[in-house]
Design a protein around this motif. Structure first.
Motif, short mmCIF file in Angstrom:
data_model
loop_
_atom_site.label_atom_id
_atom_site.label_comp_id
_atom_site.label_asym_id
_atom_site.label_seq_id
_atom_site.Cartn_x
_atom_site.Cartn_y
_atom_site.Cartn_z
N SER A 9 0.83 -1.20 0.00
CA SER A 9 0.00 0.00 0.00
C SER A 9 0.87 1.25 0.00
O SER A 9 1.99 1.24 0.52
N THR A 36 -3.02 -1.56 -3.12
CA THR A 36 -3.84 -0.97 -2.08
C THR A 36 -3.38 0.46 -1.84
O THR A 36 -2.19 0.77 -2.04
N ARG A 61 -7.72 -1.62 -3.88
CA ARG A 61 -8.33 -1.80 -2.57
C ARG A 61 -7.92 -0.59 -1.74
O ARG A 61 -6.80 -0.07 -1.89
#
Length: 250
Positions: A9, A36, A61
């Protein structure tokens, strides 16, 4: 237990919607392994974290940060409809600092209480909690982590680390069933280094240098650490372009 695939992420700040869109495009163009984004929630900006995460969907996501002190215990969760509308099924709950604007309303709600509420009212949402290796002793932080797991957290986002030895010490304390997002950030000036030492009491190795080269090398090492354990990693670019920080690493 078979390790889960490592997720990566990038942590983004929603200073403006146009700026956030531009950062998301830069991530998409230059960081192919990122799947992410996690978006911080700062009350001085008009875009809340879950609104910023909506801009990242469906490409990524997305995990909004939720401040426990903002959750009015007598009203429905303000972000519940937005989470459902944009398919946001993960959140990171932190306690949250008092706002700079003292007229802003906050509540006597801590992270453990907020985690319990999310698990009760939105049971389909996976809840992560924070791990801060600098705020208290290692034993007390371990006990705090266990209370958060007991409340219903599925894992943790750490404060950024700067020393792999400290990562290893915490990795040994966290129950193996908990998911962990190990964090790294950029510290590129003496002023930033002083901030992390004085404000956050961060631990830096003697080898640390406030250079992009050192920060990139550590990001690569942290990602290797996470992958070897089937855990996750997130990166927080501060005062540097995400491409300069992470291109070629993720």
């Amino acid at each position: 237990m078979t390790p889960s695939p490592t997720r990566i992420s990038v942590e983004l700040v929603p200073r403006s919607r146009s700026g956030l869109r531009a950062e998301l495009e830069a991530v998409a163009r230059h960081l192919p392994d990122v799947d992410t984004v996690n978006v911080v929630d700062l009350t001085r900006y008009s875009t809340r974290s879950w609104q910023g995460c909506a801009l990242a969907r469906p490409r990524y996501r997305a995990i909004p940060h939720i401040r426990a002190v903002d959750l009015d215990p007598d009203r429905p969760l303000a972000m519940a409809d937005a989470l459902a509308a944009h398919g946001l099924d993960e959140v990171l709950i932190i306690t949250g600092d008092a706002p700079a604007d003292m007229s802003a309303r906050v509540y006597d709600v801590d992270a453990v209480r907020a985690i319990r509420r999310f698990r009760r009212e939105l049971p389909h949402v996976r809840v992560y909690a924070g791990l801060d290796p600098y705020r208290q002793s290692l034993a007390r932080e371990r006990d705090y982590l266990l209370r958060k797991l007991d409340a219903g957290a599925c894992g943790f986002f750490t404060q950024p680390f700067f020393d792999l030895r400290l990562l290893a010490a915490y990795a040994d304390l966290i129950p193996p069933e908990a998911e962990v997002w190990w964090g790294a950030t950029t510290v590129l000036t003496p002023a930033s280094l002083n901030y992390w030492r004085a404000r956050n009491h961060a631990v830096f190795p003697r080898s640390f240098q406030p250079t992009l080269e050192w920060n990139r090398a550590f990001a690569a090492d942290l990602l290797t650490f996470a992958r070897e354990r089937g855990q996750h990693a997130y990166f927080m670019p501060v005062k540097t372009e995400v491409r300069a920080y992470l291109e070629g690493i993720v």
